[in-house]
Design a protein around this motif. Sequence first.
Motif, PDB file in Angstrom:
ATOM      1  N   SER A   7       0.856  -1.188   0.000  1.00  0.00           N
ATOM      2  CA  SER A   7       0.000   0.000   0.000  1.00  0.00           C
ATOM      3  C   SER A   7       0.887   1.231   0.000  1.00  0.00           C
ATOM      4  N   GLU A   8       0.479   2.237  -0.730  1.00  0.00           N
ATOM      5  CA  GLU A   8       1.273   3.448  -0.841  1.00  0.00           C
ATOM      6  C   GLU A   8       0.571   4.595  -0.136  1.00  0.00           C
ATOM      7  N   PRO A   9       1.069   4.962   1.071  1.00  0.00           N
ATOM      8  CA  PRO A   9       0.466   6.097   1.753  1.00  0.00           C
ATOM      9  C   PRO A   9       0.627   7.355   0.903  1.00  0.00           C
ATOM     10  N   THR A  10      -0.327   8.235   0.994  1.00  0.00           N
ATOM     11  CA  THR A  10      -0.253   9.465   0.208  1.00  0.00           C
ATOM     12  C   THR A  10       0.620  10.511   0.883  1.00  0.00           C
ATOM     13  N   VAL A  49      13.712  11.058   4.206  1.00  0.00           N
ATOM     14  CA  VAL A  49      12.946  10.637   3.037  1.00  0.00           C
ATOM     15  C   VAL A  49      12.347   9.273   3.329  1.00  0.00           C
ATOM     16  N   GLU A  50      11.075   9.113   3.002  1.00  0.00           N
ATOM     17  CA  GLU A  50      10.379   7.856   3.241  1.00  0.00           C
ATOM     18  C   GLU A  50       9.957   7.205   1.935  1.00  0.00           C
ATOM     19  N   GLY A  51      10.168   5.900   1.843  1.00  0.00           N
ATOM     20  CA  GLY A  51       9.659   5.096   0.744  1.00  0.00           C
ATOM     21  C   GLY A  51       8.560   4.182   1.254  1.00  0.00           C
ATOM     22  N   ASP A  52       8.257   3.148   0.500  1.00  0.00           N
ATOM     23  CA  ASP A  52       7.218   2.215   0.913  1.00  0.00           C
ATOM     24  C   ASP A  52       7.632   1.368   2.113  1.00  0.00           C
ATOM     25  N   ARG A  53       8.902   0.957   2.141  1.00  0.00           N
ATOM     26  CA  ARG A  53       9.340   0.007   3.159  1.00  0.00           C
ATOM     27  C   ARG A  53      10.508   0.482   4.017  1.00  0.00           C
ATOM     28  N   MET A  54      11.100   1.626   3.645  1.00  0.00           N
ATOM     29  CA  MET A  54      12.242   2.128   4.403  1.00  0.00           C
ATOM     30  C   MET A  54      12.155   3.636   4.589  1.00  0.00           C
ATOM     31  N   ILE A  55      12.798   4.086   5.653  1.00  0.00           N
ATOM     32  CA  ILE A  55      12.915   5.507   5.967  1.00  0.00           C
ATOM     33  C   ILE A  55      14.408   5.777   6.129  1.00  0.00           C
ATOM     34  N   VAL A  56      14.901   6.837   5.490  1.00  0.00           N
ATOM     35  CA  VAL A  56      16.314   7.202   5.634  1.00  0.00           C
ATOM     36  C   VAL A  56      16.420   8.644   6.102  1.00  0.00           C
TER      37      VAL A  56
END
Length: 137
Positions: A7-10, A49-56
């Motif tokens: 799922s892709e949060p907006t 920066v946030e992606g679908d499965r990771m946050i950096v």
Amino acid sequence: MSEPAVSEPTKARTPGAKRAGPGEYLFELAKVNHILGGPDYSTANGACVEGDRMIVGLMRMAAGTGAEPHSHPNEQWIYILEGTFRATIGDKPVEAGPGALVYIPAGTIHSGGATSDGDVLFFTVKDASHSLHGIKA
């Protein structure tokens, strides 16, 4: 066999963080919004920066400052780029300098900060099961 859909949060899980959108593959961290790494417990600040499965995040702690004891339900990696980072993870003291990689298991109370000798610059990665921010202990 195909992988399950993600799922892709907006919007980003972490307030103020940059959410990677469709077709976005490059991020200039100097131009990404800078946020506090833990608004009520840490002096760390920088790009996130946030992606679908990771946050950096690329974060900096000023000399002599740091994070009070806290935890988060997601695991975390911290790669030290500059300075000396002194931490307590669970009940174990850790000292890390440039090139060191620190692992913090999910749910583990930890604290840490920059020595008085200089700022600490670090790159951090968390799984996206929770936000960048933790919970003050």
